[in-house]
Every structure is written in structure tokens, then in C-alpha cells.
Design a protein around this motif. Structure first.
Motif, PDB file in Angstrom:
ATOM      1  N   GLY A  60       0.821  -1.200   0.000  1.00 16.17           N
ATOM      2  CA  GLY A  60       0.000   0.000   0.000  1.00 16.17           C
ATOM      3  C   GLY A  60       0.858   1.254   0.000  1.00 16.17           C
ATOM      4  O   GLY A  60       1.828   1.351   0.767  1.00 16.17           O
ATOM      5  N   SER A  61       0.514   2.207  -0.860  1.00 18.34           N
ATOM      6  CA  SER A  61       1.243   3.477  -0.876  1.00 18.34           C
ATOM      7  C   SER A  61       1.156   4.143   0.497  1.00 18.34           C
ATOM      8  O   SER A  61       0.097   4.159   1.125  1.00 18.34           O
ATOM      9  CB  SER A  61       0.658   4.411  -1.939  1.00 18.34           C
ATOM     10  N   TRP A  62       2.278   4.663   0.968  1.00 14.99           N
ATOM     11  CA  TRP A  62       2.459   5.328   2.257  1.00 14.99           C
ATOM     12  C   TRP A  62       2.389   4.364   3.430  1.00 14.99           C
ATOM     13  O   TRP A  62       2.882   4.690   4.517  1.00 14.99           O
ATOM     14  CB  TRP A  62       1.461   6.472   2.458  1.00 14.99           C
ATOM     15  N   ARG A  63       1.803   3.204   3.237  1.00 18.85           N
ATOM     16  CA  ARG A  63       1.724   2.238   4.329  1.00 18.85           C
ATOM     17  C   ARG A  63       2.955   1.324   4.329  1.00 18.85           C
ATOM     18  O   ARG A  63       3.427   0.893   5.384  1.00 18.85           O
ATOM     19  CB  ARG A  63       0.457   1.384   4.182  1.00 18.85           C
ATOM     20  N   THR A  64       3.495   1.044   3.138  1.00 20.27           N
ATOM     21  CA  THR A  64       4.592   0.094   2.996  1.00 20.27           C
ATOM     22  C   THR A  64       5.890   0.819   2.686  1.00 20.27           C
ATOM     23  O   THR A  64       5.897   1.791   1.929  1.00 20.27           O
ATOM     24  CB  THR A  64       4.290  -0.920   1.878  1.00 20.27           C
ATOM     25  N   ARG A  65       6.987   0.355   3.262  1.00 20.18           N
ATOM     26  CA  ARG A  65       8.324   0.902   3.011  1.00 20.18           C
ATOM     27  C   ARG A  65       9.113  -0.041   2.117  1.00 20.18           C
ATOM     28  O   ARG A  65       9.006  -1.264   2.241  1.00 20.18           O
ATOM     29  CB  ARG A  65       9.103   1.077   4.313  1.00 20.18           C
ATOM     30  N   LEU A  66       9.889   0.549   1.231  1.00 20.22           N
ATOM     31  CA  LEU A  66      10.846  -0.211   0.428  1.00 20.22           C
ATOM     32  C   LEU A  66      12.216  -0.060   1.079  1.00 20.22           C
ATOM     33  O   LEU A  66      12.710   1.064   1.260  1.00 20.22           O
ATOM     34  CB  LEU A  66      10.884   0.321  -1.007  1.00 20.22           C
ATOM     35  N   VAL A  67      12.830  -1.175   1.442  1.00 20.64           N
ATOM     36  CA  VAL A  67      14.149  -1.164   2.081  1.00 20.64           C
ATOM     37  C   VAL A  67      15.117  -1.925   1.175  1.00 20.64           C
ATOM     38  O   VAL A  67      14.851  -3.081   0.811  1.00 20.64           O
ATOM     39  CB  VAL A  67      14.105  -1.820   3.476  1.00 20.64           C
ATOM     40  N   ILE A  68      16.214  -1.278   0.800  1.00 24.58           N
ATOM     41  CA  ILE A  68      17.154  -1.851  -0.167  1.00 24.58           C
ATOM     42  C   ILE A  68      18.508  -2.095   0.495  1.00 24.58           C
ATOM     43  O   ILE A  68      19.005  -1.256   1.260  1.00 24.58           O
ATOM     44  CB  ILE A  68      17.324  -0.910  -1.379  1.00 24.58           C
ATOM     45  N   PHE A  69      19.090  -3.241   0.165  1.00 29.11           N
ATOM     46  CA  PHE A  69      20.418  -3.612   0.656  1.00 29.11           C
ATOM     47  C   PHE A  69      21.346  -3.846  -0.536  1.00 29.11           C
ATOM     48  O   PHE A  69      20.923  -4.394  -1.559  1.00 29.11           O
ATOM     49  CB  PHE A  69      20.357  -4.890   1.501  1.00 29.11           C
ATOM     50  N   ARG A  70      22.595  -3.418  -0.414  1.00 27.43           N
ATOM     51  CA  ARG A  70      23.620  -3.696  -1.432  1.00 27.43           C
ATOM     52  C   ARG A  70      24.691  -4.559  -0.796  1.00 27.43           C
ATOM     53  O   ARG A  70      25.343  -4.147   0.166  1.00 27.43           O
ATOM     54  CB  ARG A  70      24.251  -2.395  -1.953  1.00 27.43           C
ATOM     55  N   ASP A  71      24.848  -5.750  -1.316  1.00 27.78           N
ATOM     56  CA  ASP A  71      25.772  -6.729  -0.719  1.00 27.78           C
ATOM     57  C   ASP A  71      25.515  -6.880   0.776  1.00 27.78           C
ATOM     58  O   ASP A  71      26.441  -6.955   1.590  1.00 27.78           O
ATOM     59  CB  ASP A  71      27.225  -6.320  -0.963  1.00 27.78           C
ATOM     60  N   GLY A  72      24.243  -6.891   1.133  1.00 25.29           N
ATOM     61  CA  GLY A  72      23.857  -7.081   2.523  1.00 25.29           C
ATOM     62  C   GLY A  72      23.918  -5.829   3.379  1.00 25.29           C
ATOM     63  O   GLY A  72      23.547  -5.884   4.556  1.00 25.29           O
ATOM     64  N   GLN A  73      24.359  -4.716   2.823  1.00 27.36           N
ATOM     65  CA  GLN A  73      24.479  -3.476   3.585  1.00 27.36           C
ATOM     66  C   GLN A  73      23.293  -2.557   3.308  1.00 27.36           C
ATOM     67  O   GLN A  73      22.936  -2.297   2.157  1.00 27.36           O
ATOM     68  CB  GLN A  73      25.786  -2.753   3.239  1.00 27.36           C
ATOM     69  N   TYR A  74      22.674  -2.079   4.359  1.00 28.78           N
ATOM     70  CA  TYR A  74      21.507  -1.207   4.273  1.00 28.78           C
ATOM     71  C   TYR A  74      21.886   0.109   3.595  1.00 28.78           C
ATOM     72  O   TYR A  74      22.766   0.833   4.068  1.00 28.78           O
ATOM     73  CB  TYR A  74      21.034  -0.963   5.702  1.00 28.78           C
ATOM     74  N   VAL A  75      21.250   0.427   2.453  1.00 32.21           N
ATOM     75  CA  VAL A  75      21.630   1.625   1.702  1.00 32.21           C
ATOM     76  C   VAL A  75      20.483   2.581   1.422  1.00 32.21           C
ATOM     77  O   VAL A  75      20.709   3.758   1.131  1.00 32.21           O
ATOM     78  CB  VAL A  75      22.312   1.262   0.358  1.00 32.21           C
TER      79      VAL A  75
END
Length: 346
Positions: A60-75
Motif C-alpha cells: 500500500g502506498s504510504w503504508r509500505t516501506r521499500l528497504v534496499i540492501f547492497r551486498d547485505g548493507q543497508y543503503v
């Protein structure tokens, strides 16, 4: 010594309460960025598998966050603001946590008298998130070193606009994950080096002549009647004047300081370097997660007629990875934008 390397990305979709909505098991494309004095964005193209298709339908827009990792590191981290479901794929677009401030207004009357701009910026952020905090922290890397007086009225103006306008008066900010960093405009700590060998496909050096202003006139609110000026005719460039209203400014001293801060940045034609649509060499002496706007890179290049050899402030970062297909292998592209304004030259 750290090098850029060839990163591999993973992504997780989290609910505002912290619960996992879905894990992007098959991530076919991902893109994330960082910007100075603004809101960055990210995009992920997810191929549903049997375990996650139903979960992806609950984004859901605004309800859900996108969390991205690069080689396991939070970016990168931020709320999803657009989602499209289509046959065989789900595309999500998100913006960093500062985007919330564009949907917030000041919640109380507040007047600052001759305080460092970092204190004002902190208040704007904390007041903006006070009624409903999706999860954020603020870290002051260093005070602006510029004082001013400001007055804000409850319910008047968007908090994000107030923060960006304050950034034009002598302080920088950037967002890393869910953390908002405040740093002085003069912050030029290097996080790596780039030379022509690190950019085998070339780069682009450009000037932005329209950004040149040699004399600034800054006016406060119409009720206050305050006006501050700084600068004049430049012996090299001539006279370039600009007028702007900053209604939150409360006195002549602050208006003058705001004019001085703007002229520090604009009194010379800024030079920008962009690595264009190329991949920085994996052997480049940089650590990609450490490419943070507001910090700097030592850049040496003789590949164009405009030779450069100096420390330049990072103004933007863009990282993309394409998972490829049966015939074409996937690849990562790291692009960085750096700039030298009059403030950096000084």
C-alpha cells in the motif's frame, strides 16, 4: 582500501509497524539514489514467485516501506508512493523519509532569534514528524556556522518547503536510510578519489551560467518590511541580481545573512561533473555506500578540454542493477554527480 566493486541488491517490503509484508525473492531491476538538499527516490521491479505473489498484493502506498540492501548493507529506505501490478511483475516506486515533510505543516508558532541554522532545521524536522512519526532520526554532523532569526506560523506553508528554503541560506541536509543528516555548507570531507582511469567511458564537465548571481536581495514578510542585500557588480562577470522573498525571516540581520549565504554559492559560475550513463570502474577507490551527498570526492580528469583536479562536493548518487535475462548478464551501474560552487572554491 575500499573499492567500488560490483554490488548485488536485495529488497524487503515492510509495513509501517515493522512487520515484513514481502521479500523480493526475484528482483529483476532496482534503482536507488541520494541527493543533496532534496528528496531521493528508488524503484524496484519484482517478479512474483509462488510464495510472495499474494503478499505483494498487500502493498500500500504510504503504508509500505521499500528497504534496499547492497551486498547485505543497508543503503536505502523510504515509503512507497506508487505501485503498479501487471502480468508477471510488480513495480514499486518510493521516496526517502523526507518526502513526509512535503505533506506536513508547522504545528505550532515558533520564533528563533539569532540561532544557528542547524537548530532551526532540527526543529522543522521534529515538529513536522511530531504528530505522526513513520520512523526517523536526525544527526547533526556539524553546525551551519551561520545564525539567523526565523518565525513560523502554525499551519502556514509546507515543512519541506521551509526546510529547502533554509538550506538555501547556508546549511545542507541529506537522507541516508531513515536518518536525516544536517551538515555545514562548508563540509568537504573526502570519501574517495576518481580519475579518468575510474571512468573509462568518460565524463561530462559543464557550467551552469544561469545560476550565477552577484547581488542578492532577500526580503522578509510584507508585514516586517525587512530587506537584506549582499554583493554587487563583479569585475569579471558583471552585474547579475536576484530578488527573493523569505517570509519566515524576522529581522534585517537575518535577511542580510541569507543574502550573504546565497551569494557565497552563486558568485561564480558553478562547475558540475557527471559520470553520465556509465559505470564507475569496480576498481575505483570508493566505497559505494559511503557516497553521501554533502561529502566530497577528489576528482582528477584531463579527458575533456576542461581539465579538473580538485575536491568536489557530491550532489547526487544513482545506483542501478539489472538482473539480465537468459541471453544478457545483469550488471550494476554507479553514477555520481559532483559540483564546485563559489562556496567550494573558497
Amino acid at each position: 582500501m575500499s573499492v567500488a566493486g560490483c554490488g548485488t541488491h536485495t529488497a524487503t517490503l515492510l509495513d509501517r509497524n515493522g512487520a515484513t509484508v514481502a521479500v523480493a525473492n526475484v528482483l529483476t531491476e532496482v534503482e536507488w539514489g541520494r541527493v543533496l538538499d532534496g528528496t531521493s527516490s528508488a524503484r524496484a521491479l519484482i517478479q512474483p514467485d509462488s510464495d510472495c505473489c499474494g503478499r505483494l498484493g498487500r502493498i500500500g502506498s504510504w503504508r509500505t516501506r521499500l528497504v534496499i540492501f547492497r551486498d547485505g548493507q543497508y543503503v536505502w529506505d523510504g515509503p512507497i508512493t506508487d505501485v503498479t501490478w501487471s502480468l508477471g511483475q510488480v513495480e514499486v516506486t518510493a521516496e526517502d523519509v523526507s518526502v513526509w515533510l512535503d505533506d506536513r505543516v508547522p504545528h505550532e508558532e515558533k520564533t528563533f532569534t539569532n540561532v544557528d541554522l542547524s537548530e532551526i532545521a532540527q526543529w522543522l524536522i521534529e515538529d513536522g514528524f511530531a504528530p505522526d512519526d513513520p520512523g526517523h532520526t536526525v544527526e547533526v554532523i556539524g553546525q551551519a556556522g551561520i545564525s539567523g532569526s526565523r518565525s513560523y506560523s502554525a499551519g502556514i506553508g509546507q515543512t519541506g518547503d521551509h526546510l529547502r528554503q533554509l538550506a538555501e541560506a547556508g546549511i545542507d541536509y541529506t537522507v541516508i536510510g531513515s536518518k536525516i543528516l544536517l551538515l555545514p555548507e562548508t563540509h568537504l570531507v573526502s570519501v574517495g578519489r576518481l580519475s579518468d582511469a575510474d571512468m573509462p567511458e568518460g565524463l561530462e564537465v559543464s557550467e551552469d551560467g544561469k545560476s550565477l548571481v552577484t547581488r542578492w536581495i532577500v526580503a522578509g514578510s510584507e508585514e516586517s518590511g525587512v530587506v537584506g542585500t549582499d554583493g554587487g557588480t563583479d569585475l569579471y562577470y558583471g552585474l547579475h541580481e536576484r530578488y527573493i522573498e523569505m517570509t519566515e525571516i524576522a529581522d534585517v540581520t537575518s535577511a542580510t545573512q541569507a543574502a550573504q549565504a546565497r551569494r557565497r554559492v552563486s558568485s561564480q559560475v558553478p562547475v558540475f561533473i557527471d559520470t553520465q550513463q556509465v559505470t564507475i570502474s569496480p576498481l575505483a577507490a570508493i566505497d559505494v555506500p559511503s557516497l553521501v551527498p554533502g561529502w566530497a570526492l577528489d576528482v582528477t580528469s584531463a579527458s575533456t578540454c576542461r581539465q579538473v583536479s580538485q575536491r568536489l562536493k557530491i550532489t547526487g548518487v544513482r545506483v542501478t542493477e539489472n538482473g539480465g535475462d537468459d541471453n544478457t548478464p545483469g550488471s550494476e551501474s554507479v553514477q555520481v554527480q559532483v559540483a564546485a560552487t563559489a562556496a567550494e572554491v573558497a
